[in-house]
Design an enzyme around this catalytic site. Structure first.
Site, short mmCIF file in Angstrom:
data_model
loop_
_atom_site.label_atom_id
_atom_site.label_comp_id
_atom_site.label_asym_id
_atom_site.label_seq_id
_atom_site.Cartn_x
_atom_site.Cartn_y
_atom_site.Cartn_z
N LYS A 81 67.78 -13.56 18.12
CA LYS A 81 66.52 -12.89 18.47
C LYS A 81 66.83 -11.55 19.14
O LYS A 81 67.79 -11.46 19.94
CB LYS A 81 65.70 -13.78 19.41
CG LYS A 81 64.29 -13.28 19.70
CD LYS A 81 63.51 -14.29 20.55
CE LYS A 81 62.08 -13.84 20.82
NZ LYS A 81 61.31 -14.84 21.60
N SER A 156 56.80 -16.20 19.69
CA SER A 156 57.30 -14.87 19.46
C SER A 156 58.62 -14.83 18.68
O SER A 156 58.98 -13.78 18.16
CB SER A 156 57.52 -14.16 20.79
OG SER A 156 58.52 -14.81 21.55
N SER A 180 57.51 -20.17 22.33
CA SER A 180 58.01 -19.26 21.31
C SER A 180 59.15 -19.77 20.45
O SER A 180 59.56 -19.07 19.51
CB SER A 180 58.42 -17.94 21.95
OG SER A 180 57.29 -17.17 22.19
N1 GLN Z 1 52.62 -17.24 23.00
C1 GLN Z 1 53.01 -17.21 24.38
C2 GLN Z 1 52.77 -15.84 24.96
O1 GLN Z 1 52.34 -14.99 24.23
C3 GLN Z 1 54.45 -17.63 24.51
C4 GLN Z 1 55.39 -16.52 24.23
C5 GLN Z 1 56.82 -16.94 24.47
O2 GLN Z 1 57.13 -18.12 24.60
N2 GLN Z 1 57.67 -15.95 24.55
O3 GLN Z 1 52.99 -15.62 26.11
#
Ligand code: GLN
Length: 503
Positions: A81, A156, A180
């Protein structure tokens, strides 16, 4: 005998290389050919690193020729990532702010997988600074779901999930602050695990919410996820991350032991929640009966304060993000707007142009939540809710070994479908509470949904540092849905077979 990377697990690649069935260099070329053939339709990567993959492969092949024992993931293609530093690559966090930022060092998690023999093939797309659930907030390009290009891969860590589903990486790394890893794994039909907070070092991973962030693996099978967990934790506690703990273990040891006598928690309120798609509900119920058939006992548990989870996460997360992202001011880090008259103006303009919409929304929210007069009402209240949620989990895990629930209320949605940010936030309802409590969780595919035809799966949550137990239950679910195959779902049909052949 010809090999195709699509059919090989990470474990099989490593043993094939160790036994001389093929070389790590051949594996690297096969992975790069698969990327050549498939990546155009998917867009999982922000940067490709063929030279790093080939150099890592050459070192492994030399070690084998010299008669040295090979590490456990020798020759396994890895996607990283893009919020994780890797020397020789940019670490952009999918943001214009860091478009030209070069990794000054390698994150511990990546370093450990390189030591375990992985071949880094590229940096994966993501939501900007990991804010989002669809990868749509990447400043650079979208990532298509390999099962349906009109749909998001989740987020994400959407690029990391899509790369594995498309077979352009055998394993990948993501980060999970509120779901995410688990949600994109579910959307793309792969396995994704968020380890216990502290089990994997965060050193070298761009911080979003430091008390919530955790790095974890994606792979097409539970066994491969376990193998990567072994690599990530090898060497124990990382002194460079103050919250890191020693979670080193043989993650394969009890993987196949089954669930006889185990207790699986079901939270009725979550199964009846509004917005839960019938096909997801049915697959969770199906998984529950299969666990029961394998000898586990189903136990109803309640997590009473779960309804406060989304609200408290969307206070704590933005508050921590606001402090963490303050460093991107165009002076110390990041994009610098030319021509500003004063330092203050330069910082304001750099931030205005460097950050996208969602990154701005989170930081403005975080600044507000931490301001005097407001702090008590929201931030302090959210911390109290956090304590209550954590206690709920502690109580639940006195009664059960793991808790079974959906990873997401629905399968992958179409681009633009959740345009209202609140709607997007609400879709995190099944993943967020776990980060608040710090516990481990895993998303396991169960097949294609009866209504959508898209990948669906289940989520298992476990007690803190019960990561190995969690994997054992996940493996039992996978075994019951895989019908003797190596993984529940193959490489996505639109991608499979294009490139990836090994001589
Ligand atoms: N969807 C969640 C957010 O937007 C989790 C994102 C994540 O785990 N990085 O904060």
């Amino acid at each position: 005998m010809p090999f195709n990377l699509d059919d090989l697990t990470a474990a099989e690649i490593a043993s094939g290389v160790a036994q001389g069935s093929f070389t790590a260099t051949e594996v690297a070329h096969a992975a790069l050919a698969a990327i050549d053939a498939r990546e155009g339709a998917i867009g999982a990567y922000l940067e490709l690193t063929p030279e790093l993959a080939l150099a890592a492969a050459a070192r492994i092949d030399e070690a084998r020729s010299a008669g040295s024992a090979l590490p456990p993931l020798a020759g396994v293609p890895l996607a990283v990532k893009d919020n994780m530093n890797l020397v020789g690559t940019h670490t952009t966090c999918a943001s214009r702010m860091l478009e030209t930022y070069e990794s000054p060092y390698t994150a511990t998690c990546v370093d450990r997988l390189l030591a375990a023999g992985c071949l880094p093939v590229g940096k994966a797309n993501m939501d900007e600074f990991a804010f989002g659930s669809s990868t749509e907030s990447s400043a650079f390009h979208r990532t298509n779901n390999p099962w349906d290009p009109a749909r998001v891969p989740g987020g994400s860590s959407g690029g990391s999930a899509a790369a594995v589903a498309a077979g352009t990486a055998t394993v990948s790394l993501g980060s999970d602050t509120g779901g995410s890893i688990r949600q994109p794994a579910a959307f793309c039909g792969v396995v994704g695990m968020k380890p216990t907070y502290g089990a994997v070092s965060r050193y070298g991973v761009t911080a979003f919410g430091s008390s919530l962030d955790q790095v974890g693996p994606f792979a097409r099978s539970v066994r491969d996820v376990a193998l990567v967990m072994g690599g990530l934790t090898a060497g124990g506690r990382d002194p460079l991350d103050g919250t890191s703990q020693d979670a080193s273990a043989d993650y394969l040891e009890h993987l196949e032991d089954g669930v006889e006598g185990g207790r699986v928690g079901i939270v009725p309120a979550l199964m009846d929640a509004e917005g839960l798609a019938p096909e997801v509900r049915r697959t969770v119920e199906d998984a529950a009966s299969r666990l029961e058939a394998a000898g586990a006992q189903l136990v109803e548990v309640s997590l009473d304060h779960l309804e406060a989870a989304i609200a408290s996460y969307y206070v704590i997360g933005p508050a921590e993000a606001f402090s963490n992202l303050a460093r991107f001011d165009g002076v110390r880090y990041g994009y610098q707007e030319p021509g500003a008259a004063t330092l203050a103006e330069q910082s304001a303009l750099s931030r205005a142009h460097g950050f996208g919409q969602e990154a701005k929304r989170r930081q403005i929210l975080g600044a507000y939540l931490l301001s005097s007069g407001v702090y008590d009402r929201y931030y302090y209240a959210a911390q109290k809710a956090r304590t209550m949620i954590t206690r709920d989990y502690l109580a639940a895990f006195e009664q059960v070994d793991v808790i079974l629930m959906p990873p997401s209320p629905h399968a992958a949605f179409k681009f633009g479908e959740l345009a209202d940010p609140t709607q997007m936030y609400l879709s995190d309802m099944y993943t967020i509470s776990l980060n608040i409590a710090g516990n481990p969780g895993i998303s396991v595919p169960t097949g294609l949904g009866a209504d959508s035809g898209l990948p669906v799966g289940v989520q298992l949550q476990g007690p803190a540092f019960g990561d190995r137990k969690l994997l054992r239950f996940a493996r039992a679910i996978e075994r019951s849905f895989a019908d003797g195959k190596k993984s529940v779902l193959p490489v996505a049909p639109g991608c499979a077979g294009k490139g990836g052949e090994l001589a």
